[in-house]
Design an enzyme around this catalytic site. Structure first.
Site, PDB file in Angstrom:
ATOM      1  N   LYS A  16      52.629 -25.262  40.907  1.00 51.10           N
ATOM      2  CA  LYS A  16      53.844 -25.899  40.367  1.00 51.10           C
ATOM      3  C   LYS A  16      55.070 -25.857  41.181  1.00 51.10           C
ATOM      4  O   LYS A  16      55.206 -24.747  41.873  1.00 51.10           O
ATOM      5  CB  LYS A  16      54.180 -25.522  38.789  1.00 51.10           C
ATOM      6  CG  LYS A  16      53.218 -26.430  37.891  1.00 51.10           C
ATOM      7  CD  LYS A  16      53.891 -25.973  36.682  1.00 51.10           C
ATOM      8  CE  LYS A  16      52.935 -26.697  35.441  1.00 51.10           C
ATOM      9  NZ  LYS A  16      53.201 -26.073  34.223  1.00 51.10           N
ATOM     10  N   ASP A  55      51.791  -4.943  46.177  1.00 53.10           N
ATOM     11  CA  ASP A  55      51.780  -4.823  47.677  1.00 53.10           C
ATOM     12  C   ASP A  55      53.187  -4.385  48.129  1.00 53.10           C
ATOM     13  O   ASP A  55      54.024  -5.378  48.124  1.00 53.10           O
ATOM     14  CB  ASP A  55      51.109  -5.898  48.424  1.00 53.10           C
ATOM     15  CG  ASP A  55      49.540  -5.824  48.273  1.00 53.10           C
ATOM     16  OD1 ASP A  55      49.047  -4.954  48.468  1.00 53.10           O
ATOM     17  OD2 ASP A  55      49.170  -7.052  47.764  1.00 53.10           O
ATOM     18  N   HIS A  98      50.048  -9.300  43.204  1.00 53.79           N
ATOM     19  CA  HIS A  98      48.819  -9.709  43.835  1.00 53.79           C
ATOM     20  C   HIS A  98      47.606  -9.585  42.711  1.00 53.79           C
ATOM     21  O   HIS A  98      47.019  -8.711  42.648  1.00 53.79           O
ATOM     22  CB  HIS A  98      48.355  -9.231  45.092  1.00 53.79           C
ATOM     23  CG  HIS A  98      47.200  -9.619  45.869  1.00 53.79           C
ATOM     24  ND1 HIS A  98      46.634  -8.691  47.095  1.00 53.79           N
ATOM     25  CD2 HIS A  98      46.506 -10.901  45.638  1.00 53.79           C
ATOM     26  CE1 HIS A  98      45.516  -9.786  47.393  1.00 53.79           C
ATOM     27  NE2 HIS A  98      45.465 -10.925  46.573  1.00 53.79           N
ATOM     28  N   HIS A 128      47.511  -5.907  41.637  1.00 51.70           N
ATOM     29  CA  HIS A 128      48.313  -4.606  42.043  1.00 51.70           C
ATOM     30  C   HIS A 128      49.640  -5.328  42.575  1.00 51.70           C
ATOM     31  O   HIS A 128      49.623  -6.494  42.593  1.00 51.70           O
ATOM     32  CB  HIS A 128      47.412  -3.778  43.036  1.00 51.70           C
ATOM     33  CG  HIS A 128      46.895  -4.886  44.188  1.00 51.70           C
ATOM     34  ND1 HIS A 128      45.730  -5.655  44.407  1.00 51.70           N
ATOM     35  CD2 HIS A 128      47.689  -5.091  45.541  1.00 51.70           C
ATOM     36  CE1 HIS A 128      45.734  -6.267  45.391  1.00 51.70           C
ATOM     37  NE2 HIS A 128      46.816  -6.146  46.068  1.00 51.70           N
TER      38      HIS A 128
HETATM   39 MN    MN Z   1      46.862  -7.173  48.009  1.00 50.34          MN
END
Ligand code: MN
Length: 327
Positions: A193, A48, A40, A46
């Site tokens: 894409k 997740d 993310h 980071h």
């Molecule tokens: Mn996150």
């Protein structure tokens, strides 16, 4: 299970965002617990980590990402539980919305608590030993909750690789930098894409290549009926409602009022934004009227030859033939 997603919902306004609210899960059952790791690129990059526990994803933001080196203890900040369908999302959250940035399905697979532990109880105790069977992350791991410092409201954990055949001090697993759901790089996902992500949690693909969780458009049925416009529907961020190619558009279906197949298609386009929420992800029965509404009709619940590609089958249980779903 209500209550588990309260924090998740409190952070989001579902009249403005198309993120799943977890009210009507469209997730298939699995024999094993599932996990995903979503890369993310938010304010701060980071990873997740999400573990399926009691029908939701318990979630941690791993700031530096997981490491295969047992000496590397990675900080994992506990965040709110997420609905399971969230695990299929790959795309872009607009910058002005909570969690704005690009999301990649970096890894996914199945997990199990070690020693037959109860996952919820182990997490409550602050120490979970787990086996991961993913594409990139494998073997034995530990999640250990740290003692909160004074005034700390978040729960900080450490994600640690146990020593086993998949542990290695040298290899940086984060170099494997493509989506396991689409093979795309972060840049390709940001650009929207092809190809879109393949589904893992859901029964079918919900998110197209250019998936964006954008603010909900006000519904304007009249504009929709005029041209086959793309319509964003709540809980269905990427549905393009477009007119199918009609064979015999001038065919009269309602002889007494003179309405044609083309008229019917236009009507369906106009009601699609309201209807699709109720139909999507649910098995449907069709009333078929092959010779017009005035002639013989029949119920169709299972697949027939020559049906459009947008209709497909879904297995609900082994005892019944697959039912029909419409895209
Ligand atoms: Mn996150």
């Amino acid at each position: 299970m209500t209550g588990r997603l309260d924090a998740y919902r409190a952070k989001r306004d579902f009249t403005r965002t198309s993120e799943p609210d977890g009210e009507a899960p469209m997730v298939r059952q699995a024999e094993h617990l599932r996990f995903v790791v979503q890369k993310h690129d938010a304010t701060r990059l980071h990873y997740d980590l999400r573990l399926e526990v009691d029908g939701v994803f318990r979630s941690w933001a791993v700031t530096r990402g997981p490491s295969l080196d047992p000496a590397e203890k990675r900080l994992a900040v506990e965040v709110e539980d997420h609905p399971l369908e969230y695990g299929d999302f790959e795309g872009t959250i607009p910058e002005d919305v909570y969690g704005g940035g690009t999301v990649m399905v970096w890894d996914r697979g199945f997990w199990a608590p070690e020693d037959g532990a109860d996952p919820a109880a182990a997490l409550e105790d602050g120490h979970l030993k787990l086996m991961l069977v993913g594409s990139k992350l494998k073997g034995s791991w530990a999640l250990v909750r740290m003692k909160p410092r004074k005034g700390e409201t978040r729960h900080n954990w450490l994600l640690i690789k146990h020593r086993d055949q998949w542990a290695t001090p040298e290899k940086d697993v984060l170099r494997h930098d493509r989506s396991v759901a689409s093979g795309r790089t972060m840049a390709a996902i940001t650009k929207g894409k092809d190809p879109g992500p393949s589904p893992f949690l859901g029964r079918e693909a919900r998110f197209g290549a250019a998936a964006r969780w954008s603010s909900r458009q006000p519904e304007k049925p009249s504009a929709v009926s005029a041209t086959p416009a793309a319509v964003s529907a709540r809980r269905a961020p990427t549905f393009d409602v477009s007119a199918p190619k009609l064979t015999h558009p001038d065919r009269i279906l309602w002889p007494d009022v003179g309405l044609t197949k083309h008229d019917l298609a236009e009507y369906l386009l106009s009601v699609a934004p309201r209807m699709i929420e109720h139909c999507y992800g649910r098995p449907c029965s069709f009333v078929r009227a092959p010779d017009g509404i005035g002639s013989e009709t029949f119920f169709q619940r299972h697949a027939m030859r020559g049906q459009p590609k947008s209709i497909h089958s879904v297995v609900l249980d082994e005892a019944h033939e697959p039912y029909l779903e419409v895209d």
